[in-house]
Design a protein around this motif. Structure first.
Motif, PDB file in Angstrom:
ATOM      1  N   GLY A   1     123.225 104.284 -41.531  1.00  0.00           N
ATOM      2  CA  GLY A   1     124.785 103.748 -41.418  1.00  0.00           C
ATOM      3  C   GLY A   1     125.133 103.169 -42.825  1.00  0.00           C
ATOM      4  O   GLY A   1     125.887 103.208 -43.617  1.00  0.00           O
TER       5      GLY A   1
ATOM      6  N   GLY B   1     129.984 103.324 -42.379  1.00  0.00           N
ATOM      7  CA  GLY B   1     128.703 103.581 -42.090  1.00  0.00           C
ATOM      8  C   GLY B   1     127.914 102.655 -41.348  1.00  0.00           C
ATOM      9  O   GLY B   1     127.325 103.011 -40.056  1.00  0.00           O
TER      10      GLY B   1
ATOM     11  N   ARG C   1     118.907 104.472 -37.438  1.00  0.00           N
ATOM     12  CA  ARG C   1     120.441 104.517 -37.500  1.00  0.00           C
ATOM     13  C   ARG C   1     120.822 103.417 -38.202  1.00  0.00           C
ATOM     14  O   ARG C   1     121.925 103.661 -38.870  1.00  0.00           O
TER      15      ARG C   1
ATOM     16  N   GLY D   1     126.851 103.235 -37.503  1.00  0.00           N
ATOM     17  CA  GLY D   1     125.358 103.302 -37.066  1.00  0.00           C
ATOM     18  C   GLY D   1     124.987 102.166 -35.876  1.00  0.00           C
ATOM     19  O   GLY D   1     124.450 102.483 -34.967  1.00  0.00           O
TER      20      GLY D   1
ATOM     21  N   ALA E   1     130.653 108.781 -39.639  1.00  0.00           N
ATOM     22  CA  ALA E   1     131.566 108.014 -40.706  1.00  0.00           C
ATOM     23  C   ALA E   1     132.317 109.022 -41.478  1.00  0.00           C
ATOM     24  O   ALA E   1     133.602 108.504 -41.771  1.00  0.00           O
TER      25      ALA E   1
ATOM     26  N   ARG F   1     128.840 109.779 -47.816  1.00  0.00           N
ATOM     27  CA  ARG F   1     128.356 110.347 -46.419  1.00  0.00           C
ATOM     28  C   ARG F   1     127.908 111.877 -46.604  1.00  0.00           C
ATOM     29  O   ARG F   1     126.716 112.160 -46.161  1.00  0.00           O
TER      30      ARG F   1
ATOM     31  N   VAL G   1     124.865 109.740 -37.904  1.00  0.00           N
ATOM     32  CA  VAL G   1     125.701 108.669 -38.407  1.00  0.00           C
ATOM     33  C   VAL G   1     126.573 108.959 -39.461  1.00  0.00           C
ATOM     34  O   VAL G   1     127.760 108.423 -39.462  1.00  0.00           O
TER      35      VAL G   1
END
Length: 398
Positions: free
Chosen positions: A80, A339, A76, A343, A135, A88, A131
């Motif tokens: 991120g 991110g 994770r 995360g 975001a 993303r 994640v």
């Protein structure tokens, strides 16, 4: 980092000037619904597959079901940071298409070890999709409506987890495990195709030359506050069925969980704007206090009305705790940090969902379920106090 907006005030801007329900916002919600419905199907189908056709014992079933959380938790933070570097949308697409491929590969599994390996790879997909989706939601939310955005978007996750198992059971009855796997894979594929329709957000052109920030220290204490509420909820949900059936002689605890779910969903719809109209940290503190009161009620009033009352009070707290923390966190971040920040938040969520049942189990082993609920209520109570203190301190410096 830009100077963060004061998380104690709703804003100083007209939130109504910015539309929330745009095409990208709706597309993200539908993609989330497809993906989490697919994952909801696996909640039911995977243990049945491991226990039935593969002949796994209870330990083997537990390892197979929980294997994905290992890779998901580890990856994770990296996910991120990559969503800040690359944007993303690529991670959402890759996560969903990887999930579709892995689930489809289940149709060829004849060995428990192979199933465990596939579940580990599925954890990679989960880390990428979850994640990046978190975001992107922060990217798409209009300034000052972050809490409302999460309130509505989170319905996709709740509905997916609620109806996914029902769909999985239906497909199992129609054509057995192959049909169930194909159905779940198709939903993940749909999520991937929807991800392609999303805008490119979060891409920082010079991020590749920057330092690799895996843990965003600026959101650690907020994530810890959210952890105290989620860990209590996870522990409660893990033991409520056993408590109702074994100690309260309830023939079915489904109505308790139904009440809990309806209150969470209802509050997030009816009061979706609340996290943006009041100070987020104050709302978070109040929500944690309600979770603590709800858990304490189930411990202090060990009967059926006490269980329903405690679940109802806790549900109100659960409805607001995540949107409140999400709004407070999102307003203090630049797009290039989201991110890494979410995360970090998701790590605490993973630990809470995994650690809550374990913690309650240890307490139950030493005492009983009502005592465990009462003792566990101290966790969100402590979170409420710390969050309230932090809010007062931030207000004094504002």
């Amino acid at each position: 980092m830009v100077e963060p907006a004061d998380p104690l005030t709703p804003g100083g801007f007209d939130a109504a000037e910015s539309r929330l329900f745009t095409g990208p916002f709706i597309a993200l919600a539908v993609a989330d619904l497809a993906y989490f419905t697919s994952q909801g199907m696996l909640i039911l189908v995977t243990p049945l597959f491991a226990r039935g056709p593969l002949g796994a014992d209870p330990v083997g079933v537990g390892i197979a079901v929980g294997a994905f959380s290992v890779t998901s938790l580890v990856l994770r933070p990296w996910s991120g940071r990559e969503s800040d570097r690359r944007g993303r949308r690529p991670l959402l697409f890759v996560g969903a298409i990887l999930a579709a491929a892995v689930i489809l590969a289940h149709t060829m599994v004849t060995d428990l070890l192979v199933l465990i390996v596939l579940r580990l790879v599925l954890g990679v997909a989960e880390a990428l999709f979850f994640v990046a989706g978190f975001a992107m939601l922060a990217d798409l939310a209009p300034r000052g409506r972050e809490g409302e955005a999460l309130s509505f978007n989170s319905l996709a996750l709740y509905l997916g987890i609620a109806f996914g198992p029902l769909l999985g059971e239906l497909l199992l009855d129609m054509g057995g495990f192959p049909v169930a796997w194909i159905g779940a894979a198709a939903l993940s594929l749909a999520a991937a195709l929807l991800a392609l329709r999303l805008p490119v957000t979060g891409r920082v052109p010079d991020a590749d030359g920057g330092p690799m920030i895996l843990i965003h220290r600026g959101v650690v204490w907020q994530s810890a506050g959210l952890f105290t509420g989620v860990v209590a909820m996870a522990g409660f949900l893990a033991f409520v069925a056993i408590y109702g059936r074994d100690e309260l002689a309830m023939p079915n605890t489904g109505p308790v969980l139904l009440l809990f779910g309806l209150i969470v969903v209802g509050c997030r719809i009816v009061f979706a704007k609340l996290p943006d109209r009041v100070a987020p940290f104050r709302l978070a503190s109040a929500a944690l206090a309600l979770i603590a009161v709800g858990m304490a009620t189930t411990g202090l009033v060990p009967n059926v009305p006490g269980l329903f009352a405690g679940a109802a009070v806790m549900a109100v707290g659960v409805a607001f705790v995540t949107p409140a923390f999400f709004a407070a966190i999102a307003r203090g971040l630049e797009p290039s940090e989201r991110g890494a920040a979410f995360g970090t938040v998701s790590i605490f969520l993973d630990l809470a969902f995994g650690g809550g049942p374990v913690l309650l189990g240890l307490i139950v082993g030493a005492a009983n379920i009502p005592s465990a609920f009462l003792i566990a209520a101290l966790i969100p109570a402590a979170g409420a106090l710390v969050t309230a203190f932090a809010a007062l301190r931030a207000r004094a410096h504002s």
